[in-house]
Design an enzyme around this catalytic site. Sequence first.
Site, PDB file in Angstrom:
ATOM      1  N   HIS A 204     107.678  46.329  27.380  1.00  0.00           N
ATOM      2  CA  HIS A 204     107.217  44.713  27.592  1.00  0.00           C
ATOM      3  C   HIS A 204     106.839  44.084  26.321  1.00  0.00           C
ATOM      4  CE1 HIS A 204     106.925  46.194  31.738  1.00  0.00           C
ATOM      5  NE2 HIS A 204     107.306  44.950  32.352  1.00  0.00           N
TER       6      HIS A 204
ATOM      7  N   CYS B 112     103.248  45.763  34.044  1.00  0.00           N
ATOM      8  CA  CYS B 112     103.281  46.658  32.933  1.00  0.00           C
ATOM      9  C   CYS B 112     102.375  47.854  33.167  1.00  0.00           C
ATOM     10  CB  CYS B 112     103.335  45.998  31.786  1.00  0.00           C
ATOM     11  SG  CYS B 112     103.217  47.033  30.389  1.00  0.00           S
TER      12      CYS B 112
ATOM     13  N   SER C  13     100.776  50.274  41.737  1.00  0.00           N
ATOM     14  CA  SER C  13     100.251  49.280  41.162  1.00  0.00           C
ATOM     15  C   SER C  13      99.340  48.217  41.664  1.00  0.00           C
ATOM     16  CB  SER C  13     101.569  48.487  40.710  1.00  0.00           C
ATOM     17  OG  SER C  13     102.559  49.310  39.978  1.00  0.00           O
TER      18      SER C  13
END
Lengths: 379, 646
Positions: free
Chosen positions: B370, B383, B327
């Site tokens: 989400h 997300c 991420s």
Amino acid sequence: MSYLEYNTKYVPTGLRKLLYLNWPVIMLLTAVACAGFLMLYSVAGGSPTPWMEPQMKRFVAGMVLMIIIAMVPIWFWRNMAGLAFGISMLLLVAVELFGEVGMGAQRWINLGFMRLQPSELTKITLVMLLAAYYDWLPNTKTSRPLWVLLPVLFILAPTALVLRQPDLGTAILLLAGGGTVMFLAGVHWAYFATVIGAGVGGIVAVFQSRGTPWQLLKDYQYRRIDTFIDPSNDPLGAGYHITQAKIALGSGGWTGRGFMQGTQSRLNFLPEKHTDFIFTTLAEEFGFVGAFTLLALYLLIVLFCVISAVNNRDRFAALLTLGIAMTFFLFFAVNMAMVTGLAPVVGVPLPLVSYGGSAMLVLLVAFGLVQSAHVHRPR
Amino acid sequence: MKRPPKDIIESARLINRRALVVGAAQLGIVGALGWRLQSMQIEQADQFRLLAEENRINIRLLPPARGLIFDRNGIPIAANEQNYRVVMVREDAGDVGEVLARLTELVDIDPENLTRAMEEMQRRSPFVPVTIADRLSWDDVARININTPALPGIQAEVGLSRVYPWGADVAHVVGYVGPVSDYDLSRIDDQDPLLQIPKFQIGKAGAENKLEHTLRGSAGTRQIEVNAVGRVMRELDRQEGIPGKDVQLTLDSRLQSYVQARLDGESAGAVVIDLENGDLRAIASAPAFDPNLFVRGISVKDWVGLNEDKYRPLAAKAVQGTYPPGSTFKMVTALAALEDGVISADETVYCPGYTDVFGIRFHCWKSGGHGNINLHESLKQSCDCYYYEVAQRVGIDKMAIMARKLGLGIKHDLPLSAVAAGLTPDKDWKAKVRGEDWRIGDTVNASIGQGYVLASPLQLAVMAARIATGREVTPRLVRLIDGVEQPSGLGDSLGLNENILRRVRASMNDVCNHRRGTAYSSRIMVDEYRMAGKTGTSQVRRITPEERARGVISNEDLPWERRDHALFVSFAPYDKPRFALSVVVEHGGGGSAAAAPIARDIMLQALYGGPPPLDAYPVAVRDKIAAQQTRIEARIPPGSKAQGRA
């Protein structure tokens, strides 16, 4: 025959003989020996031991011996010639049988008080024998084949024994010394021409034989010849000695690097620097001036001997003096030719300078005979 | 028989004639000898003199003192230490066995070395000094010197050897030196005669290796006179060499040491960059090794131990290791999309918990999804679906360009061993290297830093630095060479839209400082030092649909080498960034749990220049932190231990 045929009443007697010695030769011999002491001191790194001191003692002993021999009339020595030669031949055979091996050759015989090299002795006794022979032989017979064959055998017998040791240097000296006496005695030119021709043929044969089963010389002798022809081929092996010797000699220049300043000898690059190669140390440290002076001293010794001989009407005395002068000449000429790279390294010491007992004693004995011939010459 | 007088006269004449011939021949020979002497001693004298000098003069090299390596505060991290050894000269010793027996009574000598020395002495010339023992203490040397009369032939000598006062803490940065080997000689094209000295020490790894030419200096010479067998007679001339140049690194050895200590027990890498000039304040890789072992000659046991450790202590993970950035790559995807205008910062994307791309289902980490989510929330909550969507809009090539702009996928020029280039894939790359067409699925994977994407901790720190400053920060390791300042690493503007950058930074701020941020528990409590960051958790294995159906197995239940990598990149203070850093914990589990606390601790140490006050930490963790600080402070070596040039 005896000296009675000459007018011997003018020959000096008793201690008066000392005045009639060939003093210039004694001076020159001493000068050369002193040069030798100096060099032995230098190669020992500035120390009288281990070489200079024994050499001086031997020189003094040799000089005493020389004068004693000079006091004895020359005709006595002529009568002793056969015996002396016989003894030296016996010693050569003894070396062959019981000799000590040194430096890859059988050369020494231990007499208890000294180690004797019979081959050195033979150089002189051979000359004595040949001089006595031609003194005895009527002039007319000198060139007759049978009377030529006999002295040739006298020469070849010790030469063959010496070659077996093997000692090529002494063999060459014996051949050349003996041959010179024969030549001086008046043997016909043709014989020498034939021998020289045969010699050249022989050399060719020696080279041709190399590598074949009937090879005439030992491998090390061939290698010495190879090294001589081109030392640079093997600068760290066979050619090392001669290459280093030439560097030492050449680096001396005009006046040399100074006493005890020769780097080649001081740092041990020189081989055999106290014996066969001592001339290179001298040439390195005293340069061309020093080397040429020594050469001149040697030549003067020969010259004074020749003068003494040509003024001596006695055939034995003249032949003996000339023969010894020639042997002496061959000594230094071969040694110098060897260290300057003009001749193969055959193991001939520099007379009176190289460290060594037998050679010095024998040479001084020989000069004793020269002195005796000089003192007792017919007047 | 009486010879007639005529005969005598005739014979004498004959002898005289022949003597003349012989005399002439002798004169000829003497002339030849004289000429020969003349030609050698006068004409060729110079040439022979030269040969004689070559014979006797040897040139020996004098190794120069190696340049020192300092940290940014002038504390040595690679120094030269006086090294005492005893040597023995056989010919001076007399009874070798007796003298050695007396020596062993005075100092401790390994019997193995003693046997080796005895053998060497027998083999070599009697005048050659043979080393009996190495690395003696000053006390040993003093004892030997006092007893000199009883130890003929024994001498104490002093030399320089390399020492690394900080030991393992700087191992991966400075590397180590070792004796030059045949392999080194065959590999490097270096004509320096110093390399021919047996056992000459050259840099083998790290900065010691890469800065070899700066540090080495040049050889001095010693002209000595030797004799025919090589014995040294005297010294004729001596010219000292030029010592190597000193180097000052940007490293802060105290911070470096702290980071190493903080990473203890993990297989991890961390990099701290100073945003003022790109200075690398710390480059830590754990576990590490003691470089001093290599200088002395590492034992087989130690070597095998280092090689077989599954945490790979010899690998400099901070610069050599490459990991899927997970991420932490999302900033790249976001910036590429926003810069390209395919989405605006406020536009939302719907996240149902998965995205189907041409029949393949890509999952978000939150299986429930989400819902509608914009840039800010997507970064804060990390997300995945948001990035699956925007990546498809912007395309892989523009993402790759953005990644390179931010310092990923390019090799940063640092004097360290094997600096990794990482990998930012694009269509060309796949066609060229894999020989396959790029698939949309590859883009989707790359959007969250998975798939082909690989980055090193160094590159991630550079990325954080560039996002924080908007400028082309390049990492700098060497600050001064021989007192000369090296160019600063603070580059020009990257040319990114400042508004977009500000939005991304604000989102990163909330990652740490918003209750719902993924690194909220690792926030910094001091207002002016607030940290912004991004967590990352990268998979090292594929999760099959069956597995997912059974429920994803948590990291704790997996064997170590199959757990996820934990990553964190950050910069602080948020308002006025001073430092950027990255932490990668191999198989550490989740980025927020495993990497972010480490990053926070390091950042605080960097910001405070030492242990931070406990107020900087959230109340809940203060007790734990206090204990941790005591533990680590005890481990950090005091800077005063270091030694200067001997």
